[in-house]
Design an enzyme around this catalytic site. Structure first.
Site, PDB file in Angstrom:
ATOM      1  N   ASP A  77       0.864  -1.179   0.000  1.00 25.56           N
ATOM      2  CA  ASP A  77       0.000   0.000   0.000  1.00 25.56           C
ATOM      3  C   ASP A  77       0.906   1.236   0.000  1.00 25.56           C
ATOM      4  O   ASP A  77       2.107   1.150   0.268  1.00 25.56           O
ATOM      5  CB  ASP A  77      -0.892  -0.034   1.237  1.00 25.56           C
ATOM      6  CG  ASP A  77      -1.690   1.244   1.426  1.00 25.56           C
ATOM      7  OD1 ASP A  77      -2.426   1.613   0.497  1.00 25.56           O
ATOM      8  OD2 ASP A  77      -1.550   1.871   2.485  1.00 25.56           O
TER       9      ASP A  77
ATOM     10  N   ASP B 136      -0.245   5.189   0.935  1.00 28.18           N
ATOM     11  CA  ASP B 136      -0.486   6.203   1.966  1.00 28.18           C
ATOM     12  C   ASP B 136      -0.593   5.556   3.345  1.00 28.18           C
ATOM     13  O   ASP B 136      -1.435   4.691   3.571  1.00 28.18           O
ATOM     14  CB  ASP B 136      -1.771   6.975   1.658  1.00 28.18           C
ATOM     15  CG  ASP B 136      -1.736   7.604   0.280  1.00 28.18           C
ATOM     16  OD1 ASP B 136      -0.965   8.541   0.086  1.00 28.18           O
ATOM     17  OD2 ASP B 136      -2.485   7.137  -0.604  1.00 28.18           O
TER      18      ASP B 136
ATOM     19  N   ASP C 220      -2.111  -0.601   5.923  1.00 29.09           N
ATOM     20  CA  ASP C 220      -2.337   0.118   7.178  1.00 29.09           C
ATOM     21  C   ASP C 220      -3.800   0.447   7.411  1.00 29.09           C
ATOM     22  O   ASP C 220      -4.135   1.084   8.411  1.00 29.09           O
ATOM     23  CB  ASP C 220      -1.526   1.422   7.210  1.00 29.09           C
ATOM     24  CG  ASP C 220      -2.157   2.500   6.340  1.00 29.09           C
ATOM     25  OD1 ASP C 220      -2.386   3.613   6.852  1.00 29.09           O
ATOM     26  OD2 ASP C 220      -2.427   2.227   5.153  1.00 29.09           O
TER      27      ASP C 220
END
Length: 223
Positions: free
Chosen positions: A12, A14, A168
């Site tokens: 991922d 961001d 996240d």
């Protein structure tokens, strides 16, 4: 006999590799302010990892001018400007990417961010570390749908059942898990990925050896 596809690692963007979340939050707050309304911390946290259309629709309903596409474009431009000025790498991210590249582990980026910002990160990453990006521009159904991770695995030529995903957000973890990848989850935003996962507080906690060991273990378990 056909050789099995190799294992790889999908990241991922961001909140996992770069700390762009404050840029998204400030963009959303500025858009809300332009309509004389607010964007709370709770609003921002609910948007993390979700399709951009979701929060843009909420802002539109609160009176922000323009189409959903125009609202997203204004936020993307805000974030792009700040990424160009200073790429906000999270602790351990560049080091892990560089180490995996040196070890020959195939890696790619999977993000609900726009393609322009994904390309900025690819350009800033250590040479050869991220071989491609799948962004919101490349899929019909973004995270939490499995499509982004399935697409990245196919394009990278790896077997998702033998591979890892670093995430996240719960939406991202659900996407990766649904695509068949083992999830390693950064708990910076939430302690609950919503799916089985290896929990981490930072990429600085781990090194290439640990990732390679997990890939080997996953390969053996699925053989």
């Amino acid at each position: 006999m056909t050789s099995p596809l190799p294992a790889g690692v999908l990241f991922d963007m961001d909140g996992t590799l770069v700390d762009t979340e404050p840029h998204w939050q400030s963009a959303q707050e500025a858009l809300a302010a332009s309509a004389g309304t607010t964007w709370s911390q709770e609003d921002f946290e609910a948007s993390i990892g979700r399709p951009m259309e979701r929060w843009a629709t909420i802002l539109s309903e609160r009176g922000v001018a323009g189409s959903i596409e125009e609202i997203i474009a204004r936020a993307v431009a805000h974030v792009s400007e700040r990424m160009r000025a200073d790429m906000p790498w999270l602790p351990g991210a560049r080091e892990l990417l560089a180490g995996l590249a040196d070890a020959g582990v195939p890696c790619a980026l999977v993000t609900n961010n726009a393609g322009v910002n994904a390309e900025l990160l690819l350009a800033a990453a250590p040479r050869g570390a991220l071989r491609l990006a799948v962004s919101a521009d490349d899929v019909t159904s973004p995270k939490p749908d499995p499509e982004p991770y399935l697409s990245a695995a196919t394009r990278l030529g790896i077997d998702p059942a033998r591979s890892l995903a670093f995430e996240d957000s719960a939406a991202g973890a659900i996407s990766a898990h649904g695509a068949g990848l083992e999830v390693w989850f950064l708990t910076s935003h939430t302690p609950d990925p919503g799916v089985p996962a290896q929990l981490l507080s930072s990429l600085a906690e781990i090194g290439v050896a640990e990732v390679q060991a997990a890939l080997r273990a996953g390969t053996a378990a699925r053989a």
